[in-house]
Enzyme design. Structure first.
Site, short mmCIF file in Angstrom:
data_model
loop_
_atom_site.label_atom_id
_atom_site.label_comp_id
_atom_site.label_asym_id
_atom_site.label_seq_id
_atom_site.Cartn_x
_atom_site.Cartn_y
_atom_site.Cartn_z
N HIS A 159 -2.00 9.46 3.41
CA HIS A 159 -2.12 9.71 4.84
C HIS A 159 -1.87 11.19 5.05
CE1 HIS A 159 -1.31 5.39 4.50
NE2 HIS A 159 -2.26 5.34 5.38
N LYS A 204 -15.11 5.66 9.70
CA LYS A 204 -14.84 6.03 8.32
C LYS A 204 -16.08 6.48 7.55
CE LYS A 204 -15.09 1.20 6.85
NZ LYS A 204 -14.57 0.19 5.95
N CYS A 250 -0.46 2.10 5.88
CA CYS A 250 -0.25 3.12 6.91
C CYS A 250 1.03 2.97 7.73
CB CYS A 250 -1.47 3.28 7.80
SG CYS A 250 -2.45 1.81 8.04
N GLN A 277 -3.88 0.23 -3.64
CA GLN A 277 -4.72 1.30 -3.15
C GLN A 277 -4.12 2.63 -3.56
OE1 GLN A 277 -4.53 0.10 1.09
NE2 GLN A 277 -6.75 -0.03 0.95
N HIS A 334 -6.58 8.51 6.92
CA HIS A 334 -6.24 7.60 5.82
C HIS A 334 -7.32 7.85 4.80
CE1 HIS A 334 -4.40 4.51 8.71
NE2 HIS A 334 -5.13 5.26 9.50
N ASP A 379 -3.67 5.28 -2.00
CA ASP A 379 -3.73 5.67 -0.60
C ASP A 379 -3.13 7.05 -0.36
OD1 ASP A 379 -4.37 5.13 1.99
OD2 ASP A 379 -3.16 3.31 2.12
N ARG A 412 -4.06 -9.11 0.87
CA ARG A 412 -4.93 -9.52 1.97
C ARG A 412 -5.46 -10.92 1.68
NH1 ARG A 412 -8.49 -3.98 2.93
NH2 ARG A 412 -6.67 -2.64 3.23
#
Length: 635
Positions: A383, A462, A332, A379, A508, A381, A361
């Site tokens: 946004h 979420k 993000c 990911q 997200h 991902d 991570r």
RNA sequence: GCCGAUGUGGCUCAGAGGCAGAGCAGCUGAUUCGUAAUCAGCAGGUCGGCGGUUCGAAUCCGCCCAUCGGCUCCA
């Protein structure tokens, strides 16, 4: 004696009335013969239990409730056996779970599989003793005194945690008594087929700060055949394990040189690239733009995003030119920086920016699990920046997108809504608005969901989409997170109709979750037999003898030119051997070619599931497989 | 990170103080075969790593690493 039936009715009977009479009474439409069959054939499937009023309940194992009673009583029998064999053990809790039950013990003795047989034997004795299970209601003080005298400190703690006016009940079976709300079977003699499965550590009350207890997992069934069937299915499920298949099919490896950092092998990459292509296609259709942001960014950025503060324990760091940098654990902040390039008009919103973002991570060593839980993953991902008025439509749009993708793979899934965690940013009011927006979208879609209190991300609530692996463990894949913090922290703005600057809202979201986890789930779901459009090798040509190599090569070249992933098994082995290898590799189509085929420009087609399909003209086969691939048939 | 178990050739596993083994896979040769394993030969291992006990350790002890099953945590 009061007896309640599954249909909700309650009847009064004299003590000593037989179960047979009660059932006959409850089901007058059953003939005597049918009743007899019912008892003879599946006698053990009907049981009696002492319910919460102390009355008798009749149930079958097929009901969720009945199964729970059966398993819960099994847990008591196991605890009784453990107490007999290992005096001094302290009892914690022992509920029924989806596949069986467990009981948590605090004992000096470390339980191991070598104890299982002894414990199972003791359980058999307890069953044979046919001990009546008796429900008793006691006052709070009585209960506290009793368990204090027994030095059962966990039970004492449980009672102390009950509300003042709670009814405290005990279930007693001979030399064993447990604090329990019930209901339970009416005697231990009704139990059968209890099998201990495994032992594991578990924190008291699920908190890391508490003592670790020993949890014995077990299961039980009223009939031996049901237990055998369950154990067989468990063995079968292990064959679908993506870690095993990943090695056998040459998809990926995990090495000691990088725990949690997977290596993708050529075949795994083919699969992954197919998933990427599909992903780009759906996202393009859904109005997303694709971006890519750096993996390493400086400390200031992570401080601004809040990650330095809230997520540091999970991050990897480095120093470049004496400045602190971090490897991104999320995409993000990079996405924010891209949004901040230039001014945005309300007319540009919603702006959907997607990124296949590689994140790192630092997960605890004990949680790593094949591709499902790794330390480096990509990911899928995105946004989405939008006007507050667009929130609902955008959330619903993402839900539809995720549903479309999962449905296309044939995955069943369930939803969870996670609310504000302790370690979070932002005001109570912002969280409430965000949480309600997610709830509302789910309600308007009419989707069922479970609420996970305090499980949200540190920047927002979420919606999670959970998929199941071969052993029915669930893994969070898709997620939709509404974030009102990042736009604030990064001072994101858009110019509104009024010519003033306003704050956009952000979502997200991921669909696959991560390529790694999704490939893991995909592998287990299909047991390695991926649909043709995903299969690393879509067809393999098998020449019968060396004489047929030339024609095999021609078939290979034609297929390759047609865009099919094809290879030749040119080894001087028998056909049967090559077929076996091809089947084990789960290749969708094996094309056997010999004299007959070479003469007629055809191929003998064998499908991995349907077997030998006979000869087909080569170009017909090419057309069919191309059609199957382009339609992404789930075959 | 915590509790417990496991770690022997690429894979699946046997060996439990005294010469490191098998099957499959690999390589070489023979075989030329019609839908789930053709035959023979060869090669391949510091027994997860480091330290200790012992005349001698894959084997016993300690520490570490990784993996597996859970817990906690998470895409």
């Amino acid at each position: 004696m009061k007896v309640s039936f599954n249909d909700g009715s309650i009847r009064e009977y004299q003590d000593g009335t037989t179960l047979f009479q009660m059932i006959k009474d409850a089901c007058p439409e059953l003939t005597k013969k049918a009743l007899g069959a019912c008892f003879n054939g599946r006698k053990s499937d009907l049981s009696t239990a002492i319910n919460e009023d102390g009355a008798l309940d009749i149930f079958t194992f097929e009901d969720d409730g009945g199964r729970e009673v059966y398993r819960h009583s099994s847990a008591h029998a196991m605890a009784q056996a453990v107490m007999r064999l290992f005096p001094g053990t302290r009892l914690a809790i022992g509920p029924a779970i989806e596949k069986g039950f467990y009981y948590d013990f605090d004992s000096e003795h470390a339980f191991g599989p070598e104890d299982f047989i002894r414990i199972e034997d003791e359980i058999k004795k307890i069953i044979k003793e046919d001990i009546p299970i008796v429900r008793k209601e006691v006052s709070r003080d009585e209960a506290l005194k009793m368990f204090r005298d027994m030095e059962e400190q966990y039970k004492v703690e449980l009672i102390e945690g009950l509300p003042e006016d709670a009814v405290i009940s005990l279930y007693e079976q001979g030399d064993f008594v447990d604090l329990c709300a019930g209901p339970h079977l009416s005697s231990t003699g009704k139990l059968k087929n209890i099998k201990l499965m495994s032992v594991a550590g578990a924190y008291w009350r699920g908190s890391e700060d508490n003592k670790m207890l020993q949890r014995i997992y077990a299961t039980s069934f009223p009939e031996k055949a049901m237990l055998d069937d369950y154990l067989y299915k468990l063995e079968e499920a292990k064959k679908r394990d993506h870690r095993k298949l990943g090695r056998e099919l040459g998809l990926f490896v995990l090495l000691d040189e990088g725990p949690g950092f997977p290596f993708f092998l050529p075949k795994g990459m083919v699969l992954r690239n197919s998933l990427e292509r599909f992903w780009r296609e759906v996202h393009d259709e859904a109005g997303y733009m694709e971006i890519r942001t750096p993996i390493i960014l400086n400390r200031e950025l992570w401080e601004r995003s809040g990650h330095w503060d809230k997520y540091r324990d999970n991050m990897y760091f480095t120093v470049i030119d004496e400045e602190d940098y971090a490897v991104k654990p999320m995409n993000c902040p990079g996405g924010m920086l891209i949004y901040k390039q230039g001014l945005h008009s309300y007319r540009e919103l919603p702006m959907r920016m997607a990124e296949m973002g590689l994140v790192h991570r630092h997960e605890l060593s004990g949680v790593l699990h094949g591709l499902m839980r790794v330390r480096a993953f990509t990911q899928d991902d995105a946004h989405i920046f939008m006007l507050p008025s667009q929130i609902s439509a955008e959330i619903k749009g993402v839900i539809d997108l995720i549903d479309k993708v999962y449905t296309m793979f044939g995955f069943p899934y369930h939803l969870e809504l996670s609310t504000r965690p302790e370690n979070s940013m932002g005001s109570e009011e912002q969280w409430e608005i965000a949480t309600n927006a997610l709830k509302q979208a789910l309600d308007e879609k009419g989707l069922p969901y479970k609420i996970n209190e305090g499980d949200g991300a540190f920047y927002g609530p979420k919606i999670d989409f959970h998929l199941r692996d071969s052993l029915d463990r669930t893994w969070q894949c898709g997620t939709i997170q509404l974030d009102m913090q990042m736009p604030e922290r990064f001072d994101l703005t858009y110019i509104g109709e009024d010519g003033e600057r306003h704050r956009p809202v952000m979502i997200h979201r991921v669909v696959y979750g991560s390529f790694e986890r999704f490939i893991g789930i995909l592998t287990e779901h299909f047991a390695g037999a991926f649909p043709t459009w995903l299969a690393p090798v879509q067809a393999r040509v098998i020449p019968i003898t060396e004489r047929h190599l030339e024609y095999a090569q021609k078939v290979h070249d034609i297929l390759k030119d047609a865009g099919i992933r094809v290879e030749i098994d040119a080894r001087s082995e028998k056909v049967g051997y090559k077929i076996r290898e091809g089947q084990l590799q789960k290749i969708p189509y094996l094309l056997v070619v010999g004299d007959k085929e070479a003469e007629s420009d055809s191929v003998a087609v064998r499908h991995r599931k349907d077997g030998d399909l006979g000869a087909r003209p080569l170009y017909d086969f090419v057309g069919d497989i191309q059609q199957e691939i382009s339609s992404r048939a789930n075959k």
